[in-house]
Motif scaffolding. Sequence first.
Motif, mmCIF file in Angstrom:
data_model
loop_
_atom_site.group_PDB
_atom_site.id
_atom_site.type_symbol
_atom_site.label_atom_id
_atom_site.label_comp_id
_atom_site.label_asym_id
_atom_site.label_seq_id
_atom_site.Cartn_x
_atom_site.Cartn_y
_atom_site.Cartn_z
ATOM 1 N N PHE A 1 -0.082 4.068 -15.308
ATOM 2 C CA PHE A 1 0.073 3.732 -13.884
ATOM 3 C C PHE A 1 -1.204 3.037 -13.425
ATOM 4 C CE2 PHE A 1 -0.218 4.514 -9.337
ATOM 5 C CZ PHE A 1 1.073 4.234 -8.911
ATOM 6 N N MET B 1 2.657 -1.553 -10.453
ATOM 7 C CA MET B 1 1.769 -0.459 -10.867
ATOM 8 C C MET B 1 2.194 0.191 -12.181
ATOM 9 S SD MET B 1 -0.433 -0.548 -8.419
ATOM 10 C CE MET B 1 -1.365 0.961 -8.643
ATOM 11 N N GLU C 1 -0.790 10.104 -13.839
ATOM 12 C CA GLU C 1 -1.910 10.167 -12.907
ATOM 13 C C GLU C 1 -3.233 10.303 -13.642
ATOM 14 O OE1 GLU C 1 -1.013 13.356 -10.267
ATOM 15 O OE2 GLU C 1 0.708 12.333 -9.373
ATOM 16 N N VAL D 1 -2.373 -1.533 -3.480
ATOM 17 C CA VAL D 1 -2.149 -0.243 -4.140
ATOM 18 C C VAL D 1 -1.791 0.824 -3.114
ATOM 19 C CG1 VAL D 1 -3.263 1.618 -5.421
ATOM 20 C CG2 VAL D 1 -3.578 -0.759 -6.141
ATOM 21 N N ALA D 2 -2.501 0.826 -1.978
ATOM 22 C CA ALA D 2 -2.219 1.817 -0.942
ATOM 23 C C ALA D 2 -0.806 1.652 -0.402
ATOM 24 C CB ALA D 2 -3.240 1.692 0.184
ATOM 25 N N GLN E 1 1.728 2.828 -3.073
ATOM 26 C CA GLN E 1 1.747 4.281 -3.187
ATOM 27 C C GLN E 1 2.528 4.918 -2.037
ATOM 28 O OE1 GLN E 1 -2.492 5.036 -3.591
ATOM 29 N NE2 GLN E 1 -2.270 5.391 -5.793
ATOM 30 N N GLU E 2 2.426 4.345 -0.844
ATOM 31 C CA GLU E 2 3.209 4.846 0.294
ATOM 32 C C GLU E 2 4.704 4.663 0.031
ATOM 33 O OE1 GLU E 2 3.696 4.058 5.125
ATOM 34 O OE2 GLU E 2 2.007 3.184 4.029
ATOM 35 N N PHE F 1 6.114 4.476 -2.931
ATOM 36 C CA PHE F 1 6.475 5.405 -4.001
ATOM 37 C C PHE F 1 6.650 6.830 -3.479
ATOM 38 C CE2 PHE F 1 4.708 2.969 -7.930
ATOM 39 C CZ PHE F 1 5.769 2.095 -7.833
ATOM 40 N N THR F 2 5.866 7.199 -2.474
ATOM 41 C CA THR F 2 6.015 8.533 -1.887
ATOM 42 C C THR F 2 7.421 8.710 -1.330
ATOM 43 O OG1 THR F 2 3.667 8.683 -1.353
ATOM 44 C CG2 THR F 2 5.157 10.111 -0.124
ATOM 45 N N ARG G 1 9.895 8.991 -4.277
ATOM 46 C CA ARG G 1 9.863 10.313 -4.915
ATOM 47 C C ARG G 1 10.643 11.335 -4.102
ATOM 48 N NH1 ARG G 1 4.561 8.791 -6.701
ATOM 49 N NH2 ARG G 1 3.644 9.466 -4.735
#
Length: 283
Positions: free
Chosen positions: A94, A149, A196, A212-213, A216-217, A219-220, A223
């Motif tokens: 990742f 990513m 991770e 990236v930020a 990641q939001e 991806f949250t 998930r």
Amino acid sequence: MSAPSQSIPGKTVLITGCSSGFGEATARLFADRGWNVVATMRTPDTHRLPARENILVTRLDVLDPASIDAAIAAGITRFGAIDVLVNNAGFGLFGVFEATPRPKVMEQFAVNVFGVMDVTRALLPHFRQRQTGVVINVSSGAGIFTLPMISLYCASKFALEGFSEALSYELASVGVTVKIVEPGGVTSTRFGERSEAEAATATDLADYRPFVAAVQETFTGLRAARAGSTAQEVAETIFTAATDGTDQLRYVATQDIKPLVAARRETSEERYMALMRGQFMPR
């Protein structure tokens, strides 16, 4: 590899990567349904499988050809033959591609692609001699569509899909069937933990931080949407692939990825790319 005079009757499956996750769940499921199971892993001393006559836990590291040969020989000695191979062992990197060291890139392919090839090649003479066998390769939704990513993980799974499909034509001529099982991102396994940990080894490149930020939001949210998918669901799909007696090549294993699978396989390129760019491209 001839069968010994004393062996345990019944069908036998050899599964890689049984220390946790899909592999462990699949080993338990096959054993519960009366199969003999050769449950392999890099460090068998840490396994959590029950002590049962129809389960043989043994070492197999897909990067160690000697351990592959030894595990196959042990399985045949214990159970008389191997009927199904489940290539499950794998991991995911990742992080942005530019920040990933070349040795990690090589390791991603060594485990997810070349390891599968080596285990398969080692077992094929046994299948070919018997004119029967099933090879099941555990791919991923990331072998159908791509996500930022995880470019290297996607690349390894796309390679696995291409290899499996082409191999299926060759092996059909000697009575061996190839199957691909495609799970989504199941949160109940340790797969994410290793991803991770691997991400922590990547270089931090400041120019990518806003992207990236944002990813990641996103991806949250993804998930949270896939929280209902389980390793048991994947194990059930693997069992179906092993036992349905068909030449079906691909099996989507979890509900969470079906919308993206449909978008990739059933819509135009333009619509698919617009959908994905709307999710991940900088605004």
